[in-house]
Scaffold this motif. Structure first.
Motif, PDB file in Angstrom:
ATOM      1  N   MET A   1       0.845  -1.185   0.000  1.00  0.00           N
ATOM      2  CA  MET A   1       0.000   0.000   0.000  1.00  0.00           C
ATOM      3  C   MET A   1       0.889   1.246   0.000  1.00  0.00           C
ATOM      4  SD  MET A   1      -3.085   0.955   2.627  1.00  0.00           S
ATOM      5  CE  MET A   1      -4.052  -0.453   2.122  1.00  0.00           C
ATOM      6  N   PHE A   2       0.651   2.116  -0.985  1.00  0.00           N
ATOM      7  CA  PHE A   2       1.370   3.378  -1.101  1.00  0.00           C
ATOM      8  C   PHE A   2       0.455   4.502  -0.643  1.00  0.00           C
ATOM      9  CE2 PHE A   2       3.241   0.545  -4.167  1.00  0.00           C
ATOM     10  CZ  PHE A   2       4.601   0.819  -4.123  1.00  0.00           C
ATOM     11  N   VAL A   3       0.920   5.306   0.303  1.00  0.00           N
ATOM     12  CA  VAL A   3       0.166   6.466   0.774  1.00  0.00           C
ATOM     13  C   VAL A   3       1.110   7.663   0.860  1.00  0.00           C
ATOM     14  CG1 VAL A   3      -1.542   5.104   2.061  1.00  0.00           C
ATOM     15  CG2 VAL A   3       0.521   5.889   3.215  1.00  0.00           C
ATOM     16  N   ASP A   4       0.546   8.871   0.743  1.00  0.00           N
ATOM     17  CA  ASP A   4       1.380  10.072   0.841  1.00  0.00           C
ATOM     18  C   ASP A   4       1.584  10.505   2.278  1.00  0.00           C
ATOM     19  OD1 ASP A   4       1.730  10.168  -1.850  1.00  0.00           O
ATOM     20  OD2 ASP A   4       0.246  11.727  -2.221  1.00  0.00           O
ATOM     21  N   GLN A   5       0.571  10.293   3.111  1.00  0.00           N
ATOM     22  CA  GLN A   5       0.659  10.664   4.517  1.00  0.00           C
ATOM     23  C   GLN A   5       0.055   9.545   5.342  1.00  0.00           C
ATOM     24  OE1 GLN A   5      -1.479  14.322   4.885  1.00  0.00           O
ATOM     25  NE2 GLN A   5       0.036  15.509   3.769  1.00  0.00           N
ATOM     26  N   SER A   6       0.531   9.433   6.580  1.00  0.00           N
ATOM     27  CA  SER A   6       0.011   8.364   7.416  1.00  0.00           C
ATOM     28  C   SER A   6       0.087   8.765   8.878  1.00  0.00           C
ATOM     29  CB  SER A   6       0.794   7.081   7.171  1.00  0.00           C
ATOM     30  OG  SER A   6       0.182   6.021   7.854  1.00  0.00           O
ATOM     31  N   ASP A   7      -0.533   7.954   9.700  1.00  0.00           N
ATOM     32  CA  ASP A   7      -0.456   8.120  11.146  1.00  0.00           C
ATOM     33  C   ASP A   7      -0.293   6.738  11.771  1.00  0.00           C
ATOM     34  OD1 ASP A   7      -3.101   6.914  11.615  1.00  0.00           O
ATOM     35  OD2 ASP A   7      -3.877   8.761  10.729  1.00  0.00           O
ATOM     36  N   ALA A   8       0.018   6.714  13.036  1.00  0.00           N
ATOM     37  CA  ALA A   8       0.290   5.441  13.721  1.00  0.00           C
ATOM     38  C   ALA A   8      -0.913   4.498  13.670  1.00  0.00           C
ATOM     39  CB  ALA A   8       0.692   5.699  15.165  1.00  0.00           C
ATOM     40  N   ALA A   9      -2.116   5.041  13.803  1.00  0.00           N
ATOM     41  CA  ALA A   9      -3.316   4.194  13.788  1.00  0.00           C
ATOM     42  C   ALA A   9      -3.506   3.527  12.431  1.00  0.00           C
ATOM     43  CB  ALA A   9      -4.550   5.021  14.142  1.00  0.00           C
ATOM     44  N   SER A  10      -3.250   4.266  11.351  1.00  0.00           N
ATOM     45  CA  SER A  10      -3.390   3.693  10.004  1.00  0.00           C
ATOM     46  C   SER A  10      -2.355   2.605   9.764  1.00  0.00           C
ATOM     47  CB  SER A  10      -3.236   4.782   8.945  1.00  0.00           C
ATOM     48  OG  SER A  10      -4.257   5.728   9.064  1.00  0.00           O
ATOM     49  N   ILE A  11      -1.155   2.843  10.224  1.00  0.00           N
ATOM     50  CA  ILE A  11      -0.095   1.842  10.066  1.00  0.00           C
ATOM     51  C   ILE A  11      -0.463   0.575  10.824  1.00  0.00           C
ATOM     52  CG2 ILE A  11       2.316   1.298  10.598  1.00  0.00           C
ATOM     53  CD1 ILE A  11       2.907   4.311  10.058  1.00  0.00           C
ATOM     54  N   GLN A  12      -0.917   0.732  12.081  1.00  0.00           N
ATOM     55  CA  GLN A  12      -1.301  -0.433  12.877  1.00  0.00           C
ATOM     56  C   GLN A  12      -2.466  -1.169  12.237  1.00  0.00           C
ATOM     57  OE1 GLN A  12       0.330  -1.726  15.620  1.00  0.00           O
ATOM     58  NE2 GLN A  12      -1.024  -3.428  15.139  1.00  0.00           N
ATOM     59  N   ALA A  13      -3.437  -0.426  11.732  1.00  0.00           N
ATOM     60  CA  ALA A  13      -4.598  -1.054  11.076  1.00  0.00           C
ATOM     61  C   ALA A  13      -4.159  -1.818   9.835  1.00  0.00           C
ATOM     62  CB  ALA A  13      -5.640   0.005  10.717  1.00  0.00           C
ATOM     63  N   SER A  14      -3.196  -1.287   9.096  1.00  0.00           N
ATOM     64  CA  SER A  14      -2.726  -1.980   7.890  1.00  0.00           C
ATOM     65  C   SER A  14      -2.008  -3.274   8.250  1.00  0.00           C
ATOM     66  CB  SER A  14      -1.821  -1.069   7.051  1.00  0.00           C
ATOM     67  OG  SER A  14      -0.580  -0.874   7.681  1.00  0.00           O
ATOM     68  N   VAL A  15      -1.213  -3.247   9.313  1.00  0.00           N
ATOM     69  CA  VAL A  15      -0.535  -4.465   9.767  1.00  0.00           C
ATOM     70  C   VAL A  15      -1.566  -5.500  10.197  1.00  0.00           C
ATOM     71  CG1 VAL A  15       0.964  -5.415  11.574  1.00  0.00           C
ATOM     72  CG2 VAL A  15       1.605  -3.296  10.414  1.00  0.00           C
ATOM     73  N   ASP A  16      -2.563  -5.055  10.961  1.00  0.00           N
ATOM     74  CA  ASP A  16      -3.625  -5.972  11.410  1.00  0.00           C
ATOM     75  C   ASP A  16      -4.402  -6.565  10.242  1.00  0.00           C
ATOM     76  OD1 ASP A  16      -2.877  -5.388  13.996  1.00  0.00           O
ATOM     77  OD2 ASP A  16      -4.538  -4.006  14.372  1.00  0.00           O
ATOM     78  N   ALA A  17      -4.537  -5.797   9.168  1.00  0.00           N
ATOM     79  CA  ALA A  17      -5.285  -6.263   7.992  1.00  0.00           C
ATOM     80  C   ALA A  17      -4.452  -7.167   7.100  1.00  0.00           C
ATOM     81  CB  ALA A  17      -5.789  -5.071   7.189  1.00  0.00           C
ATOM     82  N   GLY A  18      -3.163  -7.285   7.367  1.00  0.00           N
ATOM     83  CA  GLY A  18      -2.325  -8.175   6.572  1.00  0.00           C
ATOM     84  C   GLY A  18      -1.600  -7.510   5.421  1.00  0.00           C
ATOM     85  N   VAL A  19      -1.538  -6.182   5.419  1.00  0.00           N
ATOM     86  CA  VAL A  19      -0.777  -5.485   4.375  1.00  0.00           C
ATOM     87  C   VAL A  19       0.696  -5.829   4.567  1.00  0.00           C
ATOM     88  CG1 VAL A  19      -0.083  -3.207   3.528  1.00  0.00           C
ATOM     89  CG2 VAL A  19      -2.464  -3.634   4.120  1.00  0.00           C
ATOM     90  N   SER A  20       1.344  -6.285   3.509  1.00  0.00           N
ATOM     91  CA  SER A  20       2.733  -6.748   3.601  1.00  0.00           C
ATOM     92  C   SER A  20       3.738  -5.613   3.568  1.00  0.00           C
ATOM     93  CB  SER A  20       3.039  -7.712   2.448  1.00  0.00           C
ATOM     94  OG  SER A  20       2.130  -8.776   2.447  1.00  0.00           O
ATOM     95  N   ALA A  21       3.410  -4.538   2.867  1.00  0.00           N
ATOM     96  CA  ALA A  21       4.312  -3.385   2.792  1.00  0.00           C
ATOM     97  C   ALA A  21       3.470  -2.120   2.784  1.00  0.00           C
ATOM     98  CB  ALA A  21       5.181  -3.461   1.539  1.00  0.00           C
ATOM     99  N   TYR A  22       3.767  -1.208   3.685  1.00  0.00           N
ATOM    100  CA  TYR A  22       3.034   0.050   3.819  1.00  0.00           C
ATOM    101  C   TYR A  22       4.040   1.161   3.579  1.00  0.00           C
ATOM    102  CZ  TYR A  22      -0.356   3.312   5.929  1.00  0.00           C
ATOM    103  OH  TYR A  22      -1.248   4.332   6.150  1.00  0.00           O
ATOM    104  N   ILE A  23       3.993   1.767   2.402  1.00  0.00           N
ATOM    105  CA  ILE A  23       5.013   2.721   1.985  1.00  0.00           C
ATOM    106  C   ILE A  23       4.437   4.129   2.028  1.00  0.00           C
ATOM    107  CG2 ILE A  23       6.541   3.451   0.109  1.00  0.00           C
ATOM    108  CD1 ILE A  23       5.347  -0.098   0.278  1.00  0.00           C
ATOM    109  N   VAL A  24       5.057   4.964   2.860  1.00  0.00           N
ATOM    110  CA  VAL A  24       4.624   6.350   2.996  1.00  0.00           C
ATOM    111  C   VAL A  24       5.525   7.227   2.146  1.00  0.00           C
ATOM    112  CG1 VAL A  24       4.220   8.256   4.606  1.00  0.00           C
ATOM    113  CG2 VAL A  24       3.830   5.888   5.341  1.00  0.00           C
ATOM    114  N   ASP A  25       4.928   7.997   1.255  1.00  0.00           N
ATOM    115  CA  ASP A  25       5.637   8.952   0.399  1.00  0.00           C
ATOM    116  C   ASP A  25       6.822   8.283  -0.319  1.00  0.00           C
ATOM    117  OD1 ASP A  25       6.032  11.419  -0.790  1.00  0.00           O
ATOM    118  OD2 ASP A  25       7.409  12.095   0.782  1.00  0.00           O
ATOM    119  N   GLY A  26       6.572   7.128  -0.936  1.00  0.00           N
ATOM    120  CA  GLY A  26       7.666   6.418  -1.581  1.00  0.00           C
ATOM    121  C   GLY A  26       7.354   5.939  -2.978  1.00  0.00           C
TER     122      GLY A  26
END
Length: 190
Positions: free
Chosen positions: A77-102
């Motif tokens: 998942m590519f996002v431009d901005q993020s917060d700790a809650a979104s990152i934690q939710a993505s990990v809980d949902a099984g997202v393998s890579a969470y890339i902020v501004d990349g």
């Protein structure tokens, strides 16, 4: 490898497509509209899913997390901005890579490799956990059946186990299957 890109922005999707093609990936599908998203992802049946969200709202993130949980595939998942809650939710949902501004086409191949590797490692751990839980449940079933046999037939624990094992061998079944049959029969006779 079949890859699906989920992105409403054709410009951002083009960056991903170009990066993937330069990395040698030819089977790339793009989903621009999120209407019936899960159904469309299932129809494509990709090996990897790349989700590109500029500034995702909570609803958009939740929809993408539902996709991630449902399809059981590597998801980056590519996002431009993020917060700790979104990152934690993505990990809980099984997202393998969470890339902020990349989102840079030169990084796509390494991000994809990381995504697949992390997904495979996590899947292996999940399988091992499931196997351990199953083994524990079988063990509990066998112990319970041994207790029933020990009480009903006045046997030692070792004798009860030998009786279970003998029945399993005669019937070409697993000991846990014989144990479950004894438990079921015992409950019927109460």
């Amino acid at each position: 490898m079949k890859i699906v890109i989920i992105d409403e922005s054709p410009i951002r999707a083009a960056i991903l497509k170009e990066g993937l093609r330069e990395a040698g990936f030819i089977e790339v599908e793009h989903i621009a509209e999120r209407h019936h998203l899960l159904k469309r992802v299932y129809a494509i049946d990709p090996d990897v899913i790349l989700i590109d969200l500029e500034n995702p709202s909570r609803d958009e993130l939740e929809q993408m997390f539902q996709v991630s949980r449902a399809v059981r595939r590597p998801v980056a998942m590519f996002v431009d901005q993020s917060d700790a809650a979104s990152i934690q939710a993505s990990v809980d949902a099984g997202v393998s890579a969470y890339i902020v501004d990349g989102l840079k086409k030169e990084r796509i191949k390494s991000i994809l490799d990381l995504c697949v590797s992390r997904f495979n490692a996590f899947a292996k751990l999940q399988n091992e956990l499931e196997r351990a839980r199953s083994d524990l449940e079988e063990r509990k079933t066998i112990d319970r059946a041994k207790g029933i046999l020990m009480k009903a037939k006045k046997l030692s624990e070792d004798e009860a186990y030998k009786l279970l094992r003998g029945a399993a061998m005669r019937e070409s079944k697993k000991i846990s299957e014989i144990a479950q049959s004894i438990i079921t029969a015992s409950e019927l006779l109460k």
